[in-house]
Scaffold this motif. Structure first.
Motif, PDB file in Angstrom:
ATOM      1  N   LEU A  48      -5.952 -13.280  -3.553  1.00  9.97           N
ATOM      2  CA  LEU A  48      -4.937 -12.492  -3.348  1.00  9.97           C
ATOM      3  C   LEU A  48      -5.324 -11.143  -3.893  1.00  9.97           C
ATOM      4  CD1 LEU A  48      -2.102 -14.406  -5.162  1.00  9.97           C
ATOM      5  CD2 LEU A  48      -2.225 -14.219  -2.846  1.00  9.97           C
ATOM      6  N   TRP A  49      -4.540 -10.039  -2.815  1.00  9.66           N
ATOM      7  CA  TRP A  49      -4.560  -8.629  -3.185  1.00  9.66           C
ATOM      8  C   TRP A  49      -3.065  -8.262  -3.347  1.00  9.66           C
ATOM      9  CZ3 TRP A  49      -7.680 -11.089   0.073  1.00  9.66           C
ATOM     10  CH2 TRP A  49      -8.799 -11.115   0.044  1.00  9.66           C
ATOM     11  N   ALA A  50      -2.756  -8.024  -4.758  1.00  9.06           N
ATOM     12  CA  ALA A  50      -1.573  -7.917  -5.093  1.00  9.06           C
ATOM     13  C   ALA A  50      -1.135  -6.425  -5.842  1.00  9.06           C
ATOM     14  CB  ALA A  50      -1.008  -9.005  -5.596  1.00  9.06           C
ATOM     15  N   PRO A  51      -0.019  -5.632  -5.439  1.00 10.26           N
ATOM     16  CA  PRO A  51       0.504  -4.919  -6.370  1.00 10.26           C
ATOM     17  C   PRO A  51       1.277  -5.407  -7.197  1.00 10.26           C
ATOM     18  CG  PRO A  51       1.514  -4.633  -4.399  1.00 10.26           C
ATOM     19  CD  PRO A  51       0.769  -5.645  -3.883  1.00 10.26           C
ATOM     20  N   ILE A  86      -5.953  -6.889  -8.410  1.00 12.95           N
ATOM     21  CA  ILE A  86      -4.681  -6.151  -8.876  1.00 12.95           C
ATOM     22  C   ILE A  86      -5.108  -4.646  -8.175  1.00 12.95           C
ATOM     23  CG2 ILE A  86      -3.475  -5.070 -10.652  1.00 12.95           C
ATOM     24  CD1 ILE A  86      -4.824  -7.064 -12.646  1.00 12.95           C
ATOM     25  N   THR A  87      -4.226  -4.343  -7.161  1.00  5.83           N
ATOM     26  CA  THR A  87      -4.079  -3.160  -6.342  1.00  5.83           C
ATOM     27  C   THR A  87      -3.080  -1.991  -7.073  1.00  5.83           C
ATOM     28  OG1 THR A  87      -2.417  -3.435  -5.018  1.00  5.83           O
ATOM     29  CG2 THR A  87      -4.480  -4.005  -4.356  1.00  5.83           C
ATOM     30  N   ARG A  88      -3.415  -0.802  -7.096  1.00  7.24           N
ATOM     31  CA  ARG A  88      -2.443   0.046  -7.673  1.00  7.24           C
ATOM     32  C   ARG A  88      -1.184  -0.299  -7.084  1.00  7.24           C
ATOM     33  NH1 ARG A  88      -3.193   5.379  -9.984  1.00  7.24           N
ATOM     34  NH2 ARG A  88      -1.248   6.588  -9.622  1.00  7.24           N
ATOM     35  N   ASN A  89      -0.135   0.142  -7.822  1.00 10.74           N
ATOM     36  CA  ASN A  89       1.344  -0.215  -7.584  1.00 10.74           C
ATOM     37  C   ASN A  89       2.029   1.044  -7.090  1.00 10.74           C
ATOM     38  OD1 ASN A  89       2.491  -3.253  -9.154  1.00 10.74           O
ATOM     39  ND2 ASN A  89       0.427  -2.440  -9.359  1.00 10.74           N
ATOM     40  N   GLY A  90       2.822   0.803  -6.145  1.00 16.63           N
ATOM     41  CA  GLY A  90       3.477   2.143  -5.512  1.00 16.63           C
ATOM     42  C   GLY A  90       4.966   2.082  -6.136  1.00 16.63           C
TER      43      GLY A  90
END
Length: 726
Positions: free
Chosen positions: A362-365, A391-395
Motif C-alpha cells: 500500500l501507498w497511503a496518506p 507512508i506518503t505525505r498527507n495533504g
C-alpha cells in the motif's frame, strides 16, 4: 560509558554500512510485544556515511504539523552535527522496527523528546570513542563540533564520516546515562527551521498519496449509499462495465466488523475520469430504512426532551453541586449546542494498493497506518506480516486520516484484481459525506454565585450521540473537563442519543467544542457577578495547585497546574491591553482559556460586527507548552493554523443531515476559510520548566469562545450555538 551486549533487546543497535559508515537505532522496551518487560521496538534509525552525509529516518506520518523536521532536529542537535549535513527520509510502516507510528493527539513531541535526543547523544558518544581509539587518546580530551571530532590540544580533527565505520564497532552506551546537552548549548533545537519538504511541496513534487504513480496502474472509485447505514439492493453493473475505459466493476459486500467495509460498488478503469463517468450508469438502488429519522433536527429535539425529562448518568460528582447552586445568592441556567463538523482536508482520501502472491503493498496518506493494517487483517484476512505500507505525505489530516477505511477499500479492490496496482480516489463530495465527523452536542448548564460574586456550584447535563448508551468515538466528555477540580461542588452528567452517523477525532477532539461551551457559559456567570471572564478564571486558578487528570491519575504530565494557567492568562491580558479595552461599541474584545494535550492557551479576539457580519481583526495568543520550542517556525505555523481553523468553526462550519444523508455536497456549502478573512495573529510563548508538549491541537479551542464572547459583547446577543448566527 557502560557497554551492553548488542542483541534484539538492546537499547541501542548499531551496524556498519556497506562502503563504510554506521547505522544505529534506539530501542523502546515493551512498546509492542505481549511480553512487555522483555520486548524492544526500534524507534529511529540514523545512518552516517563515509562521505559525512547523515540520513535520519522519520517514523511518524507528516500531515503538515512539521514533525518530519522537528524530530530529526532533536537527533541532530545531540549528535552535534551541522543541519546542512542532514537529509530526512520517511519510513515505511514497521512497528517491530519503529514502535508505534501515528500522528495524533499532539503526542509526537512529548513522546519522543527524550528518546530522539538520547539517540543522537549515543551516536555522538560512539563517534568520540572511535576517535579516542583511533588516536590513542582519552575521550575526555575530545570534543565535537558540527560533524567533527576535535582534539583541541593538538589541532587534529576527524569527520564523522571518517570515524563512522569504526564507531559501529564501539560498545553501545547506556541511554539512561548518556550525557545530554544543556539547552543553553542548543544550536539546532530552538532555531527557526524551514520544513525539510517545503521546497519540494512548492515545486509540486509528487510527495502526497494523490501523486502516486505506478507502472500499469488502474484507477478506482467506490460508490456507497447516499445515507449512512444504507445497504446495496441492486445495481446495473453491466452498463457501467460497458463504459469506455472500464476494466472491472465489482460489487463488494460490507462486513459486520467494527470500522469495516460498507456496502459498495467499485469501478476500475484506465483513468479516474472514466470511472466517474461510469458511476452515472450504475443506477444503484439502496435500502436506507436504517437511516430514517437520523436527522439533525430529530437529534436536537431529542436532546431538548432529555434536558427536560431525561435521567443522565454521572460522569463526575464533586460535593453537592445542585444544593450549592440553589444556596447561591443568584443562579443562572443556559443551554449551549454545536453542530457536526467535517475534517475537509484539501487532499481527499486516497490509497494505492497492489495485491499479488498473497502479499499486499500500500501507498497511503495515513495518520495511523496501524489502524488501516488492523482493519485489513480483520476484514480481508491479510495478516499484517503480509502487508507493506509506504507512508506518503498527507495533504491535511486533522484527525480524519487516523481512520483506515480508505486503505481498507483500496485493499479490497486490489485483492479482487491481483497483480494490478489500483489507485482509489474519493471525490470531494464523498470526502465530505463519508467522513468520521466531529459530533454535535447539547449542554444544559447551571451555576450559582454567592454574594461576593464567587462561583459556588456548577452542573452540566450533557447530551451526546453514540450507541448502546455509550458516547461515540470522540463524542464523550472528560470528567477532568475545565473547570473540574477547581471548585468543590460540580456535577457532570450525560445522556446518549442513538446515532448511525460515524464520528471521530478532529483537531483537539472534544476540546474544540467544550472550550466554547465552558468559556461561553462562564463568561455569562462572570457577567452576572459583575466581573469579566479572565478575573473569574484567575480566581479559579488561584494558588499553586496541581489538579490530577482523573481520566489517567497515574499520568502526572497530564495534570492541570494552576500556576501555568495563570501565566498564560496574565500574559495575554497584558499583550492585548485588556484593562484598556473598549467597553462599548460594535468592536470588542473576547477572551478564552483552555488546557488540553498538555498545553495551556489563553487567547483574546478583537471582533467587529456590522450588518450582521462578524470580522476578526486580531487574535492574541499566549501559550505554555513547556521550556523548549523545538522549531519556532513550525510552532508558530501550528498556532496560526489552529486560530484560522477555530475561527471558521465558530463562524461558518456545520454539517447537517436528514435521514442519514449529509446535506453538504462540496466547498460551496462547506466553505473553507479565506486569506482575506485571516486576522493578524500575535503569539507569545510563556516558557515553563516542563518538557515540551505538542502544538497541533491545544491552540485551537480557546479561539472559538474568544470570538463568540467578543460578538456577544459587541451585539448584546449571546452566542450559545455554533456556528454563530448573528
Amino acid at each position: 560509558m557502560n557497554a551492553h551486549v548488542l542483541h534484539r533487546r538492546a537499547f541501542l543497535k548499531v551496524s556498519a554500512l556497506a562502503g563504510g559508515g554506521m547505522a544505529f537505532a534506539v530501542g523502546v522496551p515493551g512498546a509492542l510485544a505481549a511480553d512487555k518487560a522483555a520486548a524492544a521496538a526500534l524507534s529511529v534509525w540514523v545512518s552516517i556515511a563515509a562521505d559525512n552525509k547523515i540520513v535520519i529516518t522519520s517514523k511518524n506520518p507528516e500531515i503538515g504539523q512539521g514533525i518530519k523536521t522537528s524530530l530529526p532536529m532533536m537527533v541532530a542537535e545531540e549528535l552535534d552535527c551541522d543541519w546542512s549535513q542532514v537529509s530526512v527520509v520517511q519510513s515505511d510502516y514497521n512497528p517491530k522496527l519503529y514502535g508505534r507510528q501515528f500522528a495524533g493527539g499532539s503526542q509526537s513531541t512529548p513522546q519522543n523528546w527524550l528518546l530522539m535526543r538520547q539517540s543522537g547523544a549515543a551516536a555522538r558518544a560512539m563517534l568520540l570513542a572511535a576517535a579516542a581509539s583511533k588516536a590513542a587518546l582519552p575521550v575526555s580530551e575530545l570534543t565535537t563540533d558540527k560533524g567533527w571530532v576535535l582534539h583541541k590540544a593538538s589541532g587534529r580533527k576527524w569527520s564523522y564520516g571518517e570515524l563512522a565505520a569504526l564507531a559501529a564497532t564501539m560498545p553501545a552506551p547506556d541511554l539512561a546515562k548518556v550525557p545530554l546537552k544543556d539547552a543553553k548549548a542548543f544550536r539546532i533545537i530552538g532555531k527557526p527551521t524551514v520544513g525539510v519538504d517545503s521546497a519540494r511541496v512548492l515545486r509540486g513534487e509528487p510527495l502526497f498519496g494523490i501523486d502516486v504513480r505506478l507502472p500499469g496502474m488502474l484507477h478506482a472509485i467506490y460508490e456507497t449509499g447516499p445515507a449512512h447505514g444504507g445497504k446495496l439492493v441492486k445495481a446495473n453493473l453491466a452498463a457501467a462495465k460497458a463504459a469506455p475505459g472500464v476494466v472491472a466493476v465489482l460489487q463488494i459486500a460490507g462486513t459486520a466488523v467494527a470500522d469495516g467495509l460498507v456496502d459498495g460498488v467499485a469501478i476500475v478503469s484506465t483513468n479516474h475520469w472514466y470511472a466517474e463517468q461510469a458511476r452515472e450508469l450504475l443506477a444503484v438502488e439502496w435500502d436506507t430504512s436504517a437511516s430514517k429519522g437520523h436527522s439533525w433536527s430529530a437529534y436536537a429535539a431529542e436532546a431538548a426532551r432529555l434536558h427536560e425529562t431525561g435521567v443522565p448518568a454521572d460522569l463526575r460528582r464533586d460535593g453537592d453541586a445542585l444544593a450549592a447552586i440553589k444556596a447561591g445568592t443568584r443562579q443562572i441556567t443556559q443551554r449551549y449546542s454545536y453542530q457536526y463538523l467535517s475534517h475537509a482536508p484539501l487532499e481527499p482520501q486516497n490509497c494505492t494498493a497492489l495485491f499479488q502472491d498473497g502479499k499486499l503493498e500500500l501507498w497511503a496518506p495515513t495518520q495511523n497506518p496501524g489502524s488501516g493494517a488492523d482493519a485489513i487483517e480483520r476484514n480481508l484476512g491479510i495478516p499484517q506480516a503480509s502487508q507493506t505500507i509506504h507512508i506518503t505525505r498527507n495533504g491535511g489530516g486533522f484527525g480524519r486520516r487516523l481512520m483506515g477505511d480508505f486503505m481498507l477499500q483500496a485493499a479490497a479492490i486490489a485483492k479482487a484484481l491481483p497483480g494490478k496496482p489500483i489507485k482509489l480516489l474519493w471525490n470531494r463530495t464523498e470526502d465530505l459525506q463519508r467522513d468520521y465527523f466531529r459530533p454535535g452536542g447539547w449542554h444544559n448548564l447551571r451555576a450559582g454565585i454567592d454574594g461576593q460574586g464567587k462561583l459556588v456550584g456548577l452542573a452540566d447535563h450533557f447530551v451526546t450521540v453514540g450507541q448502546g448508551g455509550k458516547a461515540g468515538r470522540s463524542a464523550g466528555m472528560r470528567d477532568s473537563q475545565f473547570p473540574a477540580g477547581l471548585i468543590p461542588d460540580l456535577l457532570f452528567a450525560q445522556n446518549v442519543i442513538p446515532s448511525i452517523i460515524p464520528t471521530g477525532p478532529m483537531r483537539a477532539p472534544e476540546s474544540n467544542a467544550m472550550a466554547f461551551v465552558m468559556n461561553g457559559f462562564l463568561d455569562e456567570v462572570a457577567e452576572m457577578a459583575g466581573r469579566d471572564l479572565p478575573s473569574l478564571v484567575l480566581e479559579l486558578c488561584a494558588g499553586d495547585r496541581v489538579v490530577g487528570d482523573r481520566g489517567d491519575p497515574t499520568r502526572a504530565s497530564g495534570a492541570f497546574t494552576t500556576g501555568r494557567a495563570r501565566g498564560v492568562v496574565e500574559r495575554v491580558l497584558a499583550d492585548c491591553n485588556w484593562a484598556g479595552r473598549p467597553k462599548s461599541g460594535n468592536r470588542r474584545l473576547g477572551f478564552g482559556f483552555y488546557f488540553c494535550h498538555l498545553g495551556y492557551f489563553a487567547e483574546v479576539a478583537d471582533v467587529s460586527v456590522e450588518n450582521g457580519e462578524a470580522k476578526v481583526h486580531k487574535v492574541w495568543v499566549a501559550a505554555d507548552v513547556g521550556r523548549q520550542i523545538v522549531n519556532p517556525f513550525g510552532a508558530e505555523s501550528q498556532v496560526r493554523g489552529s486560530v484560522i481553523d477555530g475561527i471558521a468553526e465558530a463562524l461558518h462550519h456545520q454539517i447537517t443531515f436528514t435521514d442519514g444523508e449529509i446535506e453538504q455536497k462540496n466547498f460551496d456549502s462547506y466553505a473553507l476559510p479565506r486569506i482575506s478573512a485571516t486576522p493578524e495573529i500575535a503569539i507569545s510563548w510563556v516558557l515553563s520548566d516542563y518538557p515540551p508538549s505538542g502544538l497541533g491541537e491545544p491552540a485551537l479551542p480557546p479561539v472559538l469562545p474568544a470570538v463568540t464572547n467578543a460578538i456577544s459583547a459587541a451585539t448584546g446577543k449571546r452566542i450559545r450555538d455554533l456556528p454563530a448566527k448573528l
